[in-house]
Design a protein around this motif. Sequence first.
Motif, PDB file in Angstrom:
ATOM      1  N   GLY A 570       0.839  -1.244  -0.097  1.00 62.05           N
ATOM      2  CA  GLY A 570       0.014   0.146  -0.040  1.00 62.05           C
ATOM      3  C   GLY A 570       0.946   1.148   0.020  1.00 62.05           C
ATOM      4  N   HIS A 571       0.007   2.407  -0.139  1.00 62.88           N
ATOM      5  CA  HIS A 571       0.890   3.771  -0.070  1.00 62.88           C
ATOM      6  C   HIS A 571       0.538   4.473   1.161  1.00 62.88           C
ATOM      7  N   LEU A 572       1.494   4.698   1.822  1.00 67.77           N
ATOM      8  CA  LEU A 572       1.380   5.762   3.347  1.00 67.77           C
ATOM      9  C   LEU A 572       0.866   7.033   2.659  1.00 67.77           C
ATOM     10  N   VAL A 573       0.032   7.493   3.567  1.00 68.52           N
ATOM     11  CA  VAL A 573      -0.523   9.010   3.422  1.00 68.52           C
ATOM     12  C   VAL A 573      -0.349   9.364   4.678  1.00 68.52           C
ATOM     13  N   ALA A 574       0.454  10.525   5.110  1.00 67.59           N
ATOM     14  CA  ALA A 574       0.715  11.276   6.096  1.00 67.59           C
ATOM     15  C   ALA A 574       0.632  12.577   6.289  1.00 67.59           C
ATOM     16  N   SER A 575       0.105  13.103   7.477  1.00 68.90           N
ATOM     17  CA  SER A 575      -0.406  14.550   7.661  1.00 68.90           C
ATOM     18  C   SER A 575       0.927  14.911   8.789  1.00 68.90           C
ATOM     19  N   VAL A 576       1.497  16.149   8.501  1.00 68.42           N
ATOM     20  CA  VAL A 576       2.419  16.622   9.661  1.00 68.42           C
ATOM     21  C   VAL A 576       1.870  18.490   9.784  1.00 68.42           C
ATOM     22  N   PRO A 577       1.820  18.813  10.964  1.00 66.34           N
ATOM     23  CA  PRO A 577       1.276  20.204  11.291  1.00 66.34           C
ATOM     24  C   PRO A 577       2.217  21.091  10.489  1.00 66.34           C
ATOM     25  N   GLY A 578       1.365  22.116  10.103  1.00 68.44           N
ATOM     26  CA  GLY A 578       2.397  23.195   9.268  1.00 68.44           C
ATOM     27  C   GLY A 578       1.657  23.765   8.267  1.00 68.44           C
ATOM     28  N   ILE A 579       2.313  24.930   7.405  1.00 65.48           N
ATOM     29  CA  ILE A 579       1.667  25.522   6.420  1.00 65.48           C
ATOM     30  C   ILE A 579       2.474  25.138   5.119  1.00 65.48           C
ATOM     31  N   HIS A 580       2.352  24.260   4.375  1.00 66.55           N
ATOM     32  CA  HIS A 580       3.192  23.524   3.293  1.00 66.55           C
ATOM     33  C   HIS A 580       2.972  24.000   2.130  1.00 66.55           C
ATOM     34  N   SER A 581       4.057  24.233   1.597  1.00 67.13           N
ATOM     35  CA  SER A 581       4.032  24.558  -0.179  1.00 67.13           C
ATOM     36  C   SER A 581       4.000  23.563  -0.994  1.00 67.13           C
ATOM     37  N   LEU A 582       3.780  23.433  -2.168  1.00 72.26           N
ATOM     38  CA  LEU A 582       3.840  22.684  -3.105  1.00 72.26           C
ATOM     39  C   LEU A 582       5.253  22.253  -3.240  1.00 72.26           C
TER      40      LEU A 582
END
Length: 1077
Positions: A570-582
């Motif tokens: 499978g493919h991991l999907v993560a979220s990390v706090p912050g304001i992220h750019s492309l």
Amino acid sequence: MKNTDLISTKRQRFDHSSNSNSSSLPRKKHRPLVTNTVSIFIRPLGLPLVSTSADSSPKSIHLHPYKPYTIGRSRRHCDSIVEDRRVSKKHCQILFDALNRKICICDGVFWFGSSSGCSRVGVSLNGVFVNGIRIGRGEVVELRAGDEVSLVCGKERGCSFGVRIGFVVERIVFVEEIFDRSLSGLYPSPCGGVTGRVNLLLTQCRQIMRSNEPIWCIKKSNTSARLDNVLGLMRSEDVGFPVGGVPELRGGDLVEQPAGEGLGDDRIVEIVTGNKVQVNSVTCLSEVNPSSEHYNVNGYHLQQAKDVDAPMGKGVANGKPRIPFLDPLAKENIHSHSGSHGEYGRASISPPGNKFYLNRLQSIGHDSLGDHAVVSLPELLYPIASLLRIFVATFTIDVMWFLSCCEIPAHLPVTIACHNRERCWSPSPHQRTSVPFSDFPNLAVVYPPFPEVIAFGEDRRKSGIACHHPKLLVLQREDTIRVVITSANLGPKQWTNVTNTVWWQDFPCTSKHDILSLFTQLPDGDVNQDSNSDFAAQLAGFMASLIADVPSQAHWILELTKYDFKGAVGHLVASVPGIHSLTAPSMLKSMDFFPGKQCASQSQGVKVLGSVETSVVGLSHLFRTSADSDGTQLKKLASFLGKCHGNENGMLEIVLRRNRNIPADANAMSVLVLNPEVFSEGDCIQLGFLPRNVAKWVSPLLDIGLFSFFGCVYPKEVLATALDGSTSKVQMILYVTQGPSFSDMSQIVKSEHVSAICSLVASIQRSLGIWRLKEVLSRYKWPEHLETDFMFCASSIGSVNPQFLAAFSAAAGKTSAQFQESEESDPDWGGWSASQELKNPSIRIIFPTIERVKNASCGILASKYLLCFSQKTWQRLRNIDILNDAIPYPNERVNHPMHVKVARRRFQSKKDSSSFGWVYCGSHNLSAAAWGRPMYKSTEINAAGAVKTNSVLGSRLHICNYELGIIFIVPPPDSTDSSKYKSANLDDIVLPFVVPAPKYKSSDTPATAQAMREALAKRERQMFVESAAAGEAMDEEVPDDEEDEVSMATDYVTEEKEDEKAYAEKLWSQVDSSESC
């Protein structure tokens, strides 16, 4: 015959039977009586507590269920007093919640009302502090072994009042006594005959009456340990016992039963210290006429043994063996989640592949599993003996339960990353780590950081905007490493009473460390989107973000390079706090060449491993009036920038230089712009410095030649900041490449470099949240006309709106299958927007109705602290018609709350009716806090104020939570890589809820917090502790209910922090003018 005569006759008959030589017991089975008490062993701080009954300083506090124990200054109203004027008359109360096995303390006293449950009256003047933190008004705090309770003053205030007042909880002893009425006439009753039994019944009745779940309370009492034929109770010393699980039988050194102890009762004494749990007694089989019949003890089968030989002194009482035996036929049905000792019920279980298991519920046996395979937490960790180390990331955790349930050895290294509302916001790494148990010296607790940028102000922090919410276990062994992703927090109720999903996979050890697996971009510049090469990079990046500033745990990242993750299903999907750019482009194809040909761009021919978004600090220093009064430096900068030619993205390459002779920071690195015409040693201008937190890992890695770095900035942004002297941050993209010593990493890397590598991996740009969802799913073309369903089942629904739902759907590959002809001229034709979401809702939300929660046998309280759905969100969604009822599957789980987070988008082929699509499971709830809220530039918003459809995912992503999940994909049949996926049919992945889920009726309402409160208010008797401790028992994040306009934020600008400005000023003051170009 009168009732009294009947009782007397029965008692005489029973006594006669007991005095005869016959060893037979009455055939009629009686229900045992159960009573619970707890003793808190304390050590005074300063002034001692004085018991008002014994007039002496007690070593322990003895509590009965739901009877408040008062500490204060008044002898008349308190159980223990402290003779000090700073202590209030009724300073605090301690309460034992027997149902949940919790001890709670409050500031002041509680008043029990007859109809409203209870209310709070009065608080102390100088406060009550637990571990230095004051208990707030209306709050209840759970006491645990090792806690320090201070009256009058806490750590943050110091003890300016003089001598300290309070106590330390050294250990807690829970005592559960089960009295068998069928044996009460054979032996002296420990509770005083009829009077004692009546008192026991009254205790049970009080528990039931105080409970707002009386049926569940009665069932719990009735399913306690039953041994109608057990005649003996032998004391045992220091026998291991799992906290929070169901009591079990274990071997131990049995000693002579003390005189006066009743043999017709079963007493289970659980001792909780700061790091150890023990049970001080076990029930053993009697030598008197053993029967072949099996009896159930706390959910386990016991077989009474005949003619059992055992050595004297070991497992022997009175010279006769008293050994509990498990029924071999019952081993199949043992619930391993209760932390059973020995190896029964624990065997290696095959990983689920590209599907998931459910957790093993305490009340459901193996013979009723439906289509779902189940697994318990101890089974996931089995065998414990071969584990090298454990990594845990979770929202909440009962550490002592985890250690005892899974029988974790005291020497085993364990890293636990968990949520703490205060500590996660602390800027100090020391405040965000702890080693809480001296007997487990290798167990470290980490509280991952929340960046200030996500809070939008100090007031937002207090509202609980951020949450560390993943559920990850990494189990390292010599030959394999196991990665477990679940929706369950590490607590007994989550693993035994609530439905959760569990997925895991084992990855083999590799012969050579693969450092390249940590990076999302390969040396040839291609992005690793395939799970065969991307899994390790995603896992390492997520774990590194949790421990980047904890050097003692940084070794975890290099440990991952020892294993081969190419077989990931499978493919991991993560979220990390912050304001992220492309994510920045992987290769810089047209970087500037300097016309003088004396110095070419550093990026030419370089293979990039990844990019880091950072900034230049202190840029405005040289261009302020005081430092550049005649504007010479500003003119020189403008000249250089005007002559340079940027790359295809409009960025200019800059030069990084080590500053080894700056006393303020040995890792300082200058950021320079070269003269693009004729390069010479001094023909450049310094813009500023790398931020301290970036320079601290760039410099050591650059010094040993492991990695090389070069950066890019936007010339217009640099010049604008220099002209107006503002404190706005100047964005810089830092590219990472292989250094000259990269291939010799194993020989040159020392302990001080491991932390730097961890920080680098944590800083590498990756697609997160819904951007990661798009990155994974955009590789396939999903035929809209074949879609059968698109659904998301979650235990928490955040502040979702059409804009967020449109962004989530677009990330999942949703496109407009058909527009009206008038819309085809739109340049954004074919995209998915909020207006399309309103016209034709794309996703169904699966969430239980309030009636389903009310009618469940587990009661409302079982779901109250699991389900989150704000009334505001319900009002926003009620007219969109996208809600469906969540009915657990299989049927045996209907009366258990669901804590799953599962999404599915399904398509069905018209040719062979096979299904394909994708399924997600993990920790992400359906909320912008978890998946990210898109942020838009002013150019991405049209004249009407709506987001353009080609910009629906935004140019930046605001994520509040740490989350982790996995996606299983069954590609479309015409896909080039469809053959490599094991499952050819998406329907092979069985969901934990009924599909299709029934739509809400017009009268249906979701189980919102308000709806559950109203339902509970209708009950006349509500248990006090559960009501008062609602804030402590919450097991999910509180959905953010901020206004939707936040998502419509325009151009994003960040300012330099005060500490960054101070750092840059100090460096500027120590830079030699001869070196500043």
